[in-house]
Each structure stands twice: as structure tokens, then as C-alpha cells.
Write an enzyme that holds these catalytic residues in place. Structure first.
Site, PDB file in Angstrom:
ATOM      1  N   ALA A   2       6.581   3.639  12.653  1.00  0.00           N
ATOM      2  CA  ALA A   2       6.830   5.052  12.401  1.00  0.00           C
ATOM      3  C   ALA A   2       7.549   5.775  13.722  1.00  0.00           C
ATOM      4  CB  ALA A   2       5.670   5.841  11.919  1.00  0.00           C
TER       5      ALA A   2
ATOM      6  N   MET B  66      -1.016   9.641  11.912  1.00  0.00           N
ATOM      7  CA  MET B  66      -2.156   9.736  11.146  1.00  0.00           C
ATOM      8  C   MET B  66      -2.801  11.392  11.703  1.00  0.00           C
ATOM      9  SD  MET B  66      -3.865   6.384  10.175  1.00  0.00           S
ATOM     10  CE  MET B  66      -3.709   5.436  11.590  1.00  0.00           C
TER      11      MET B  66
ATOM     12  N   ASP C 143       5.152  -0.985  11.173  1.00  0.00           N
ATOM     13  CA  ASP C 143       4.913  -2.479  11.641  1.00  0.00           C
ATOM     14  C   ASP C 143       3.329  -2.819  11.405  1.00  0.00           C
ATOM     15  OD1 ASP C 143       5.963  -4.460  14.164  1.00  0.00           O
ATOM     16  OD2 ASP C 143       3.688  -4.365  14.254  1.00  0.00           O
TER      17      ASP C 143
ATOM     18  N   LYS D 283      -4.327   3.075  -3.220  1.00  0.00           N
ATOM     19  CA  LYS D 283      -5.501   3.885  -3.783  1.00  0.00           C
ATOM     20  C   LYS D 283      -6.019   3.046  -4.930  1.00  0.00           C
ATOM     21  CE  LYS D 283      -2.861   7.088  -3.939  1.00  0.00           C
ATOM     22  NZ  LYS D 283      -2.182   8.332  -4.658  1.00  0.00           N
TER      23      LYS D 283
ATOM     24  N   GLY E 136       9.413  10.803   7.801  1.00  0.00           N
ATOM     25  CA  GLY E 136      11.024  10.538   8.587  1.00  0.00           C
ATOM     26  C   GLY E 136      11.564   9.228   8.238  1.00  0.00           C
TER      27      GLY E 136
ATOM     28  N   ASP F 195       0.975  -1.170  -0.227  1.00  0.00           N
ATOM     29  CA  ASP F 195      -0.035  -0.082   0.292  1.00  0.00           C
ATOM     30  C   ASP F 195       0.764   1.499  -0.168  1.00  0.00           C
ATOM     31  OD1 ASP F 195       0.575  -0.054   2.698  1.00  0.00           O
ATOM     32  OD2 ASP F 195      -1.251  -0.996   3.075  1.00  0.00           O
TER      33      ASP F 195
ATOM     34  N   ILE G 299       0.630  -2.251  14.228  1.00  0.00           N
ATOM     35  CA  ILE G 299       0.567  -0.847  14.878  1.00  0.00           C
ATOM     36  C   ILE G 299      -0.177  -0.178  13.828  1.00  0.00           C
ATOM     37  CG2 ILE G 299       1.813   0.907  15.723  1.00  0.00           C
ATOM     38  CD1 ILE G 299       3.719  -0.924  16.892  1.00  0.00           C
TER      39      ILE G 299
HETATM   40  N1  SAH Z   1       1.821   0.511  10.408  1.00  0.00           N
HETATM   41  C1  SAH Z   1       2.501   1.798  10.396  1.00  0.00           C
HETATM   42  C2  SAH Z   1       1.364   2.930  10.676  1.00  0.00           C
HETATM   43  C3  SAH Z   1       0.418   3.040   9.421  1.00  0.00           C
HETATM   44  S1  SAH Z   1      -0.653   4.360   9.882  1.00  0.00           S
HETATM   45  C4  SAH Z   1       3.699   1.802  11.446  1.00  0.00           C
HETATM   46  O1  SAH Z   1       3.778   0.937  12.245  1.00  0.00           O
HETATM   47  O2  SAH Z   1       4.149   3.043  11.205  1.00  0.00           O
HETATM   48  C5  SAH Z   1      -0.026   5.601   8.920  1.00  0.00           C
HETATM   49  C6  SAH Z   1       0.634   6.673   9.623  1.00  0.00           C
HETATM   50  O3  SAH Z   1       1.926   6.221  10.057  1.00  0.00           O
HETATM   51  C7  SAH Z   1       0.934   7.958   8.765  1.00  0.00           C
HETATM   52  O4  SAH Z   1      -0.242   8.634   8.637  1.00  0.00           O
HETATM   53  C8  SAH Z   1       1.998   8.595   9.649  1.00  0.00           C
HETATM   54  O5  SAH Z   1       1.474   9.226  10.711  1.00  0.00           O
HETATM   55  C9  SAH Z   1       2.778   7.435  10.026  1.00  0.00           C
HETATM   56  N2  SAH Z   1       4.042   7.330   9.454  1.00  0.00           N
HETATM   57  C10 SAH Z   1       4.262   6.123   8.919  1.00  0.00           C
HETATM   58  N3  SAH Z   1       5.661   6.160   8.260  1.00  0.00           N
HETATM   59  C11 SAH Z   1       5.988   7.439   8.338  1.00  0.00           C
HETATM   60  C12 SAH Z   1       7.249   8.389   8.164  1.00  0.00           C
HETATM   61  N4  SAH Z   1       8.293   7.876   7.265  1.00  0.00           N
HETATM   62  N5  SAH Z   1       7.147   9.613   8.572  1.00  0.00           N
HETATM   63  C13 SAH Z   1       6.159  10.117   9.456  1.00  0.00           C
HETATM   64  N6  SAH Z   1       5.123   9.531   9.829  1.00  0.00           N
HETATM   65  C14 SAH Z   1       4.920   8.086   9.249  1.00  0.00           C
END
Ligand code: SAH
Length: 475
Positions: free
Chosen positions: A334, A385, A305, A272, A414, A250, A308
Site C-alpha cells: 500500500a 491501519m 505485499d 470476515k 488508493g 481476504d 508487509i
Molecule cells: N499487506 C498489505 C497491508 C495489510 S494491512 C500491504 O502490503 O499493503 C491493511 C492496511 O493496508 C489498511 O488498513 C491500510 O492502511 C493499508 N492499505 C491497503 N490497501 C490500501 C489502499 N488501496 N489504500 C489505502 N490504504 C491501503
């Protein structure tokens, strides 16, 4: 080839090492690992060797080298810091026609020792013919990442069934094809996942049915791809990414992470669809089931992950209901990846003893969160998010007791070359974020730990690399 690569059986046989320092100790360890009976000749021993001599693991001859020390030996290593002594050892060994290695002195060696990846009984040895031991070590380190720790266990399983397979398949070509399928397929995965009993019974069934039909068919790997930088993948993730037949990914998965999947695998994007609507979760669940039932090894690749804020649990519930085998590989979430690369420790003895992860996804323009819990002192709050809801979030935290000068940060993309960190306070962050025109995904971090960012930031995004790294749009 400059050298003949061989594996030498030294079990229970006399091996002699001349020299008693740390270098000698490393060679002794190799000899002991391979079952050699080791004698060390040296006036003095380093502490490691001394302990081994005291415990009887090695025999110590306290003396300077003399030719008689090699009378019984089948292999000799010279590791003294005196080149003249090393040369003498080499000359004597050569006159006895004994294989001899002089550490770091290829001119005096009749054999050299490789860098080794040990997955006993699987051993991979790397040599540059003595031209660059450092390069050999670097190569070895790469191989370490490619060869799962459990390969040894896989070889042990194969060994257990070797006779049976030989009996069952008379043609060697049949046996080869059979083993190729087993060693790259779901039975090998069972071993890697620690399910040896299951692997054993599946293998015996596969042999009986001879065509291999008893093997479970498709499988789903639910893999966490981390926050975007491919360096942050786990070894296990990488291995499964390189063997899956089809990749379902995704919009959080960055192109460089996707590039680590097998070149010829089919890729299906489910982030999407037309009109920007994500494929419905139920449709994704169905798709995974369908692909696995076709016998495919399906990589369900998710950002961060999978467990999460990733709906990983829902996806595998459906698989479990259809009795499709699956495994889950954690990824760097993240919060953890982004905080590290932004220089914001999530906990700190002086500032935060707890850390909470929440989703700031807006429902009907408001955020349904336990504000009293989030506004507690001495904790860090990480909001996934949360970009759209940032103003509401800051207002609510202040309304529930945090001061408006509480440090807060928002980090764009990040860990990637497009990382951007905006820091401020609960009072100022919404406007600062707006001015910075951030691109998703973004992560919000609230708490006193954010004040350390100025001192601890270490990662300088390389804007030039940004182009080929660009994140696909996220929520
Ligand atoms: N399963 C993912 C989270 C999915 S929800 C995890 O464990 O990280 C999606 C959200 O993750 C995004 O809206 C943002 O808030 C965050 N996110 C994921 N990758 C990111 C990144 N490289 N930099 C900043 N925020 C990130």
C-alpha cells in the site's frame, strides 16, 4: 490463411540484407539470433552494423545493389530507403526463386516477418498478414505478459526427458496426458521458481512411477494482490491466479483483482465471518494445509505485499511445518502504490532520506509505537491501519518533537477509482479526515514530502467506474 507460417532453419547459411540503416540493423539482429551468416550490401552502414562488421559478426559488401550479390543467398531482405532499389531486389530474388522480404512493402514480399515472443527454444510468432504491424506488436506485448520468461527453460527440461518418456509410454495419448500434467503442474512451477534440479529429479520419478504419483501434490501460492488496482499485479501473480484451483482471499482484495483469478476456481472468503469476526489466523493456516493436502493448487491472495503487515510469514510457517510446497509472490505494498497514485514521493533528496512503515492498530485504545524514532526529522512515516488512531497518532508525534505544521495526508482506497486524498498538517488532519468521512482502507503519510502532493498529483480517479470497483470493507 493469407500466408503459410513456417520456421526456417538458417543456421550457418548465407543471408543477404540490402541496406545499411537502422531498419536493416533490426533485421540483421533477427537473422543473427537465428544463426544466419549475414552479408550486408550497402554503400554505408549505421553505427550498429559498422560495429558488427568490424567485429566480424557480419560481412559488409560496400557497394550499391547488383544482382550478383544474391548468387549465394538462401534468403534476402531489402531494407533500403529507395523503393526502386527495393523493387529491383525483389524482382531479382523472385527470378532466382529466393524468398524475399521488403521492409514495409508487402507488395514486393514473398514472405513477411512476424512479431516474435522469444522464449527460446519456444518461439511465438504473431502476424496480421501485413495489415497492421502495430496491432501485431500490441498482441505480442500481451503474449509477453502471459508467457513466463522461464518457458524456454521448461522446454529445455521437456526436451531432456523426451526420449525417456517416449520409451516409457508406448501410446501417444498416454504421453500427451503425461506431458499435459507435467507442463501445467508443480514440476513446471519448480522450473519457474528456478529449482531446475528439483524439477529434474521429480520428473524422473514421475516417469518411473508412470502414473505420475511421484509428483508433489498440492501447493500454496502466497500472492500479493497489490493495493487494489488490477493493473498493479505482477505477471507471476497473474499467472498463478489463473491456474489455482481454489482461492483463499481476504477483505483487502478488490473485486477487479479477484476477477483475474480462474473463472472456475473455488473462492473462499476468510476476511470476515458472521458477526464481523475475521476467521482466526490459526483457522486460515489450517485451511491452507487442508486444501493443499487434498492435492489442490491453493492461491492465498492477500492485499498489498504478503510480507508487509500481512501475516504471510505466519501462514507459510505452518505450511513449512507440514512440508507443503509453497511460493511467495511479492505485491505492491500500500505505501508504495498509494503514495505513487497520490503523487507523494516517499523519499526526496530535499525532504526525506528515510521512510518508515508502521502499523497504527490500536491496542486498548492506545498505540504502542516507538514515538521518538517516528518523530525524527528528514524521514517519511507511513502508517497502515491508522484511521481509528489518527488523533492519537498526530498528538503523539507532536508531543515527541514534530511541529504541528508538519505536512500529513490520509488516502482512502488508493490506486482505485474511489481514491480520495486528504492533505493537511499534524494539527489539522484529524478533523479534516473526520469531515471527509473516509472509507477504509486508508493510509496515512506524514512528512515534508506530503507538501509536494499539490504539484505531483497525476491520477484522477474515475468516479463512474467506482461502482464495479467498490472495495470490500477493511479493518
Ligand atoms: N499487506 C498489505 C497491508 C495489510 S494491512 C500491504 O502490503 O499493503 C491493511 C492496511 O493496508 C489498511 O488498513 C491500510 O492502511 C493499508 N492499505 C491497503 N490497501 C490500501 C489502499 N488501496 N489504500 C489505502 N490504504 C491501503
Amino acid at each position: 490463411m493469407e500466408f503459410l507460417p513456417v520456421f526456417f532453419d538458417i543456421k550457418g547459411k548465407p543471408c543477404v540484407v540490402i541496406g545499411g540503416g537502422d531498419v536493416a540493423a533490426r533485421k540483421v539482429a533477427m537473422l543473427l539470433n537465428s544463426g544466419g551468416k549475414v552479408t550486408v550490401v550497402a554503400p554505408e552502414l549505421c553505427s550498429t552494423l559498422r560495429q558488427q562488421a568490424e567485429s566480424g559478426e557480419i560481412c559488409h559488401v560496400q557497394s550499391r545493389f547488383s544482382p550478383a550479390h544474391l548468387n549465394e543467398a538462401i534468403i534476402v531482405i531489402a531494407a533500403t530507403d529507395d523503393r526502386a532499389v527495393n523493387k529491383q531486389v525483389s524482382d531479382v530474388a523472385n527470378s532466382y526463386r529466393l524468398p524475399v522480404n521488403v521492409v514495409d512493402d508487402p507488395d514486393y514480399c514473398s514472405f513477411i516477418m512476424p512479431s516474435v515472443v522469444d522464449r527460446s527454444p519456444v518461439i511465438v510468432a504473431v502476424s496480421t498478414g501485413g495489415s497492421s504491424p502495430v496491432l501485431a506488436r500490441l498482441l505480442r506485448a500481451r503474449l509477453e505478459t502471459l508467457i513466463p520468461g522461464a518457458y524456454g527453460r521448461l522446454a529445455t527440461l521437456a526436451d531432456k526427458f523426451r526420449g525417456q518418456v517416449k520409451q516409457h509410454f508406448t501410446e501417444s495419448s498416454q504421453r500427451r496426458i503425461f506431458w499435459e500434467n507435467i507442463l501445467q503442474g508443480p514440476i513446471a512451477e519448480m522450473v519457474f521458481a528456478g529449482r531446475e534440479d528439483q524439477a529434474s529429479s521429480a520428473l524422473s520419478k514421475a516417469i518411473e512411477s508412470s502414473t505420475g504419483d511421484a509428483q508433489p501434490r498440492g501447493e500454496v501460492y502466497l500472492v500479493g494482490g497489490g493495493p487494489g488496482n488490477p493493473d498493479l499485479l505482477t505477471f507471476r501473480a497473474l499467472r498463478l491466479m489463473q491456474q489455482a484451483d481454489v482461492v483463499v482471499y481476504d477483505n483487502l482484495v478488490t473485486p477487479p483483482v479477484l476477477d483475474m483469478t480462474r473463472r472456475d476456481a473455488d473462492r473462499i472468503f476468510v476476511g470476515k465471518q458472521r458477526a464481523n469476526h475475521a476467521m482466526r489466523q490459526e483457522e486460515i493456516n489450517e485451511l491452507l494445509v487442508k486444501l493443499a493436502k487434498e492435492g489442490k493448487r491453493v492461491l492465498r491472495l492477500k492485499g498489498g505485499d504478503p510480507f508487509i503487515f500481512g501475516r504471510g510469514g505466519e501462514e507459510i510457517e505452518t505450511l513449512s511445518a507440514h512440508q507443503i510446497p509453497f511460493q511467495v509472490v511479492p505485491g505492491i505494498t500500500a505505501a508504495s502504490g498509494v503514495a505513487s497514485y497520490a503523487g507523494i514521493p516517499l523519499t526526496h533528496r530535499d525532504y526525506a532520506q528515510a521512510c518508515v512503515f508502521v502499523t497504527g492498530h490500536l491496542k486498548d485504545g492506545s498505540m504502542d509505537l516507538d514515538w521518538d524514532m517516528l518523530a525524527r526529522p528528514n524521514q517519511t512515516v507511513v502508517i497502515y491501519m491508522g484511521l481509528l488512531g489518527l488523533p492519537v497518532l498526530c498528538q503523539q508525534l507532536v508531543a515527541h518533537g514534530l511541529t504541528s505544521d508538519t505536512p500529513a495526508a490520509i488516502v482512502q482506497q488508493g490506486t482505485t477509482p474511489s481514491q480520495k486524498v486528504v492533505t493537511g498538517t499534524l494539527g489539522s488532519l484529524p478533523q479534516l479526515a473526520k469531515d471527509a468521512q473516509l472509507k477504509p482502507p486508508t493510509l496515512i503519510i506524514v512528512g515534508k514530502v506530503v507538501s509536494l502532493q499539490g504539484k505531483l498529483a497525476w491520477f484522477t480517479p474515475d468516479q463512474e467506474a467506482e461502482g464495479n470497483f467498490a472495495l470490500t470493507r477493511s479493518k
